[in-house]
Enzyme design. Structure first.
Site, PDB file in Angstrom:
ATOM      1  N   PRO A 114      13.757   3.238   5.060  1.00  0.00           N
ATOM      2  CA  PRO A 114      13.802   2.967   6.497  1.00  0.00           C
ATOM      3  C   PRO A 114      13.231   4.057   7.398  1.00  0.00           C
ATOM      4  CG  PRO A 114      15.962   3.598   5.710  1.00  0.00           C
ATOM      5  CD  PRO A 114      15.099   3.458   4.488  1.00  0.00           C
ATOM      6  N   ASP A 157       1.543   3.196   6.645  1.00  0.00           N
ATOM      7  CA  ASP A 157       1.917   2.536   7.885  1.00  0.00           C
ATOM      8  C   ASP A 157       2.661   3.500   8.796  1.00  0.00           C
ATOM      9  OD1 ASP A 157       2.774  -0.861   6.808  1.00  0.00           O
ATOM     10  OD2 ASP A 157       0.866   0.176   6.979  1.00  0.00           O
ATOM     11  N   LYS A 166       0.141  -1.015  12.082  1.00  0.00           N
ATOM     12  CA  LYS A 166       0.183  -2.329  12.731  1.00  0.00           C
ATOM     13  C   LYS A 166       1.213  -2.230  13.848  1.00  0.00           C
ATOM     14  CE  LYS A 166      -1.003  -5.067   8.632  1.00  0.00           C
ATOM     15  NZ  LYS A 166      -0.569  -6.141   7.711  1.00  0.00           N
ATOM     16  N   GLY A 175       6.991   1.438   5.058  1.00  0.00           N
ATOM     17  CA  GLY A 175       8.412   1.547   5.345  1.00  0.00           C
ATOM     18  C   GLY A 175       9.179   0.445   4.636  1.00  0.00           C
ATOM     19  N   GLY A 176      10.462   0.687   4.408  1.00  0.00           N
ATOM     20  CA  GLY A 176      11.298  -0.328   3.780  1.00  0.00           C
ATOM     21  C   GLY A 176      10.887  -0.602   2.350  1.00  0.00           C
ATOM     22  N   ASP A 177      10.879  -1.881   1.988  1.00  0.00           N
ATOM     23  CA  ASP A 177      10.454  -2.312   0.659  1.00  0.00           C
ATOM     24  C   ASP A 177       9.220  -3.188   0.807  1.00  0.00           C
ATOM     25  OD1 ASP A 177      11.361  -2.786  -2.371  1.00  0.00           O
ATOM     26  OD2 ASP A 177      10.624  -4.673  -1.552  1.00  0.00           O
ATOM     27  N   MET A 221      12.611  -8.193  12.580  1.00  0.00           N
ATOM     28  CA  MET A 221      11.505  -8.431  13.504  1.00  0.00           C
ATOM     29  C   MET A 221      11.890  -9.419  14.595  1.00  0.00           C
ATOM     30  SD  MET A 221       8.313  -8.502  10.799  1.00  0.00           S
ATOM     31  CE  MET A 221       9.178  -9.418   9.517  1.00  0.00           C
TER      32      MET A 221
END
Length: 243
Positions: free
Chosen positions: A14, A37, A59, A90-92, A174
């Site tokens: 995260p 990213d 993005k 980030g994240g998975d 999101m």
């Protein structure tokens, strides 16, 4: 074969570099090229080899944008030149991360791929805010959805009526911009307006903050407190959990 290129898809967690896996850190430390990213744990780039090339493919919502097709091309192009390429996100990578598309693009080009899973913010954000997604006396399941497209959008494939009656913890990814439409639709489909809800922003970062409310008020409270993406909203009994 010696000199053969390779792509490693690394889930960065995260945002806190401490939540990157040991395997993910080792991949960064041995990379020739890192395609990253804005939500990746960028501090770990300091661990990359001195000569590693870092390619920013951010993005940004309603802002700077690198098409996914171009990202796929970059991974393949550099790997075919014999380089060790790390795709750091980030994240998975496989939880709303487009990792499946990148995996297929590499496979179609004959590029070998290794997947290193990451800690998804869908799980990490609630946990860091003290919200267990499952709790024996409260819920027996979790449903994770993207609300990038609001209810009623012609391209949305979600069954909001089913989600409203599923009786599981609902994690909205999101969904900051669409939260008013989401909560309104869930109530319309029969979910109790008094259902506990919480929004967690910047999980794992020094700027982390969270707000708690009800299904009926969480969109308003989230907006009033100025919360911006990235943020996760949790809807269900566990959002009222207090240790």
């Amino acid at each position: 074969m010696p000199g053969q290129g390779h792509v490693t898809l690394v889930g960065g967690g995260p945002g806190d570099p401490g939540l990157l896996t040991v395997a993910g850190l080792e991949a960064v430390r041995t990379a020739d090229v890192i395609v990253c990213d804005r939500l990746a744990p960028l501090a770990v780039l300091a661990e990359a080899p001195a000569g590693a090339q870092v390619i920013d493919v951010a993005k940004i919502p309603r802002g700077e944008y690198t098409p996914q097709e171009r990202i796929n091309e970059l991974l393949v192009e550099h790997a075919l030149l014999g380089r060790k390429v790390v795709r750091l996100k980030g994240g998975d990578n496989f939880v709303f991360g487009r990792g499946g598309e990148e995996l297929l693009a590499c496979a179609e080009a004959g590029v070998p791929v290794t997947v290193i899973p990451g800690v998804s913010s869908a799980i990490a954000a609630p946990a860091l805010a003290g919200i267990p997604l499952t709790h024996r006396s409260l819920t027996q399941g979790v449903t994770i959805v993207s609300a990038h497209l609001p209810p009623g959008h012609p391209d949305s494939t979600l069954d909001w009526a089913a989600l409203a009656r599923a009786n599981t913890t609902l994690v909205i990814m999101m969904g900051v911009a669409t939260l008013p439409e989401v909560t309104s639709e869930l109530i319309k489909q029969g979910m109790d307006p008094a259902t506990p809800a919480a929004t967690v922003a910047d999980a794992g970062m020094p700027s982390q903050r969270s707000v708690r409310a009800t299904l009926a008020t969480i969109a308003e409270v989230t907006a009033q407190t100025g919360i911006k993406p990235p943020a996760v909203t949790v809807i269900g009994a566990v959002a009222g959990f207090q240790a």
